[in-house]
Design a protein around this motif. Structure first.
Motif, PDB file in Angstrom:
ATOM      1  N   ALA A   1      43.127   1.480 107.069  1.00  0.00           N
ATOM      2  CA  ALA A   1      41.852   0.900 106.859  1.00  0.00           C
ATOM      3  C   ALA A   1      40.659   0.753 108.295  1.00  0.00           C
ATOM      4  CB  ALA A   1      41.966  -0.270 106.140  1.00  0.00           C
TER       5      ALA A   1
ATOM      6  N   ALA B   1      41.702  -4.974 103.294  1.00  0.00           N
ATOM      7  CA  ALA B   1      40.168  -5.081 103.353  1.00  0.00           C
ATOM      8  C   ALA B   1      39.632  -5.284 104.371  1.00  0.00           C
ATOM      9  CB  ALA B   1      40.319  -5.721 101.506  1.00  0.00           C
TER      10      ALA B   1
ATOM     11  N   LEU C   1      35.551  -6.156 105.208  1.00  0.00           N
ATOM     12  CA  LEU C   1      34.105  -6.015 104.882  1.00  0.00           C
ATOM     13  C   LEU C   1      32.980  -7.039 105.978  1.00  0.00           C
ATOM     14  CD1 LEU C   1      34.171  -8.154 101.633  1.00  0.00           C
ATOM     15  CD2 LEU C   1      34.127  -5.809 101.528  1.00  0.00           C
TER      16      LEU C   1
ATOM     17  N   GLN D   1      29.349  -1.933 104.819  1.00  0.00           N
ATOM     18  CA  GLN D   1      30.374  -0.949 104.593  1.00  0.00           C
ATOM     19  C   GLN D   1      31.971  -1.657 104.043  1.00  0.00           C
ATOM     20  OE1 GLN D   1      32.538   1.470 107.701  1.00  0.00           O
ATOM     21  NE2 GLN D   1      31.993  -0.685 108.890  1.00  0.00           N
ATOM     22  N   ALA D   2      32.410  -1.068 103.536  1.00  0.00           N
ATOM     23  CA  ALA D   2      33.915  -1.528 102.595  1.00  0.00           C
ATOM     24  C   ALA D   2      35.504  -0.458 103.371  1.00  0.00           C
ATOM     25  CB  ALA D   2      34.311  -1.813 101.627  1.00  0.00           C
ATOM     26  N   ARG D   3      36.565  -1.446 103.780  1.00  0.00           N
ATOM     27  CA  ARG D   3      36.997  -0.054 103.903  1.00  0.00           C
ATOM     28  C   ARG D   3      38.434  -1.227 103.679  1.00  0.00           C
ATOM     29  NH1 ARG D   3      34.584   2.743 105.766  1.00  0.00           N
ATOM     30  NH2 ARG D   3      33.792   4.063 107.892  1.00  0.00           N
ATOM     31  N   ILE D   4      39.079   0.069 102.764  1.00  0.00           N
ATOM     32  CA  ILE D   4      40.510  -1.024 101.576  1.00  0.00           C
ATOM     33  C   ILE D   4      41.460   0.435 102.009  1.00  0.00           C
ATOM     34  CG2 ILE D   4      41.419  -0.969  99.279  1.00  0.00           C
ATOM     35  CD1 ILE D   4      38.071  -1.939  98.696  1.00  0.00           C
TER      36      ILE D   4
ATOM     37  N   ARG E   1      44.406   4.847 100.983  1.00  0.00           N
ATOM     38  CA  ARG E   1      43.030   4.465 101.366  1.00  0.00           C
ATOM     39  C   ARG E   1      42.205   5.266  99.919  1.00  0.00           C
ATOM     40  NH1 ARG E   1      39.856   4.765 106.437  1.00  0.00           N
ATOM     41  NH2 ARG E   1      37.864   3.943 105.460  1.00  0.00           N
TER      42      ARG E   1
ATOM     43  N   LEU F   1      39.560   5.015  98.501  1.00  0.00           N
ATOM     44  CA  LEU F   1      38.168   5.870  99.149  1.00  0.00           C
ATOM     45  C   LEU F   1      36.759   5.735  97.434  1.00  0.00           C
ATOM     46  CD1 LEU F   1      39.307   9.077 101.027  1.00  0.00           C
ATOM     47  CD2 LEU F   1      38.268   6.736 101.893  1.00  0.00           C
TER      48      LEU F   1
ATOM     49  N   GLU G   1      35.278   1.493  98.041  1.00  0.00           N
ATOM     50  CA  GLU G   1      34.811   1.457  99.146  1.00  0.00           C
ATOM     51  C   GLU G   1      33.328   1.843  98.439  1.00  0.00           C
ATOM     52  OE1 GLU G   1      38.130   2.069 102.804  1.00  0.00           O
ATOM     53  OE2 GLU G   1      36.053   4.025 102.354  1.00  0.00           O
ATOM     54  N   GLN G   2      33.479   3.595  98.351  1.00  0.00           N
ATOM     55  CA  GLN G   2      32.756   4.054  97.712  1.00  0.00           C
ATOM     56  C   GLN G   2      31.833   3.384  96.379  1.00  0.00           C
ATOM     57  OE1 GLN G   2      33.845   8.043  96.600  1.00  0.00           O
ATOM     58  NE2 GLN G   2      33.780   8.504  98.799  1.00  0.00           N
TER      59      GLN G   2
ATOM     60  N   GLU H   1      39.622   2.446  91.748  1.00  0.00           N
ATOM     61  CA  GLU H   1      40.134   2.379  92.455  1.00  0.00           C
ATOM     62  C   GLU H   1      41.559   2.898  91.638  1.00  0.00           C
ATOM     63  OE1 GLU H   1      41.839   4.687  95.195  1.00  0.00           O
ATOM     64  OE2 GLU H   1      40.449   4.118  95.629  1.00  0.00           O
TER      65      GLU H   1
END
Length: 335
Positions: A175, A251, A253, A262-265, A276, A278, A281-282, A301
């Motif tokens: 992440a 996670a 943010l 931006q998000a990272r998961i 990941r 993605l 996130e998108q 997801e």
């Protein structure tokens, strides 16, 4: 346990030279996974090269290069030291949470950061040498595919292997867009983006990573980010402690007001590598940080999940876990 020779490496070059000369040799650092595998006759190295004394333990700020402004973690540093270092706690609390969710304090005191990335699946068919397992014995079949597969993959699996990767630390590193630094016996160094470090099983499930034979992990670099204030590691397991994840979610943010910049998961316990998320996130970028949007991201997801006979529950568990991890991250990591 089968006979093997043992030697201590004087430095990284000496370690790499020793390993290069013996394709059945293994590096020994903390030994928290390798020794168990040797006792169970799953791993059968003819030689162990002890690298625990090498000076690859430093945690420091990065001042140059693509990850300038970030932090570098020594490959042979202990998990405990990484989790508790001020730079990690302040700038990457997601990583601290993930490391502390793994194993026990005693194991974290021994396990190294590089070794954590290289730990092998805990699939019971992999550990039981009387059962078929393509990861342990290529070409023998996958016992879990038609067997008891409650703990197994719902993303990225193949007919060759449905095992999942066990590390908590690695899920957070995925992440955080980490970069793995490695060195070979010729002294050449290269970097591997974390999303490319581990492999999906495909036709070669025996290959866990994209490391080349004889390469040594020297460091793990964390790029600078703005996720520290809104991040959380959620681990769902069968018992409260000392258990691998049924499913986990890392996670983070980055917010502008209540808008997600931006998000990272990333997810654990669902694939042969840290997964990941993605699509989730998108989905979130540019949207308001609301429960409705978190649910939309989770749906996006989990729509591609392909559960096996006994782990269909992981689809709904994954959906709810993504939502809860994002809600908790939004709340500053407080449940």
């Amino acid at each position: 346990m089968r006979p093997f020779t043992y030697s201590c490496a004087k430095d990284a070059t000496n370690a790499l030279t020793q390993l290069a000369g013996n394709p059945t040799a293994k590096f020994l650092a903390g030994g928290t996974n390798l020794l168990d595998l040797m006792k169970e006759d799953v791993e059968r190295p003819t030689a162990l090269v002890d690298i625990s004394g090498l000076k690859l333990t430093e945690i420091k700020s990065i001042t140059m290069g693509a990850t300038s402004g970030g932090v570098s973690i020594g490959g042979l540093g202990k998990n405990t030291d990484a989790a508790n270092h001020p730079l990690i706690r302040q700038q990457y609390p997601l990583l601290t949470q993930a490391i502390l969710a793994g194993a026990s304090g005693q194991i974290r005191n021994m396990a190294t950061n590089g070794g954590n990335l290289l730990q092998r699946t805990r699939c019971p068919y992999f550990y039981e040498v009387s059962m078929p397992c393509n990861k342990r014995a290529p070409g023998s079949g996958c016992g879990a595919l038609e067997g008891v597969n409650r703990l197994h993959a719902i993303f990225g699996w193949s007919e060759k292997c449905v095992a999942v990767y066990p590390s908590d630390m690695a899920v957070a590193l995925a992440a955080l867009d980490a970069v793995v630094r490695v060195r070979n016996a010729q002294g050449q160094e290269r970097t591997i983006a974390f999303t490319d470090f581990h492999r999906l099983p495909g036709d070669k499930p025996e290959q866990d990573t994209n490391l080349q034979p004889g390469e040594l992990i020297t460091a793990i670099d964390l790029p600078k980010n703005a996720l520290a204030d809104h991040s959380y590691y959620l681990k769902v397991r069968d018992r409260a402690s000392y258990a691998f994840a049924l499913l986990s979610v890392a996670a983070g943010l980055e917010l502008s007001g209540n808008t997600i910049k931006q998000a990272r998961i990333a997810m654990g316990g669902v694939a042969h590598k840290p997964w990941r998320a993605l699509k989730a996130e998108q989905f979130l970028v540019g949207k308001e940080a609301t429960d409705e949007n978190f649910k939309g991201a989770a749906d996006a997801e989990m729509a591609d999940a392909k559960p096996l006979e006994h782990n269909k529950f992981k689809v709904e568990l994954g959906r709810r876990s993504i939502v809860l991890a994002l809600q908790t991250a939004l709340n500053g990591g407080k449940a």
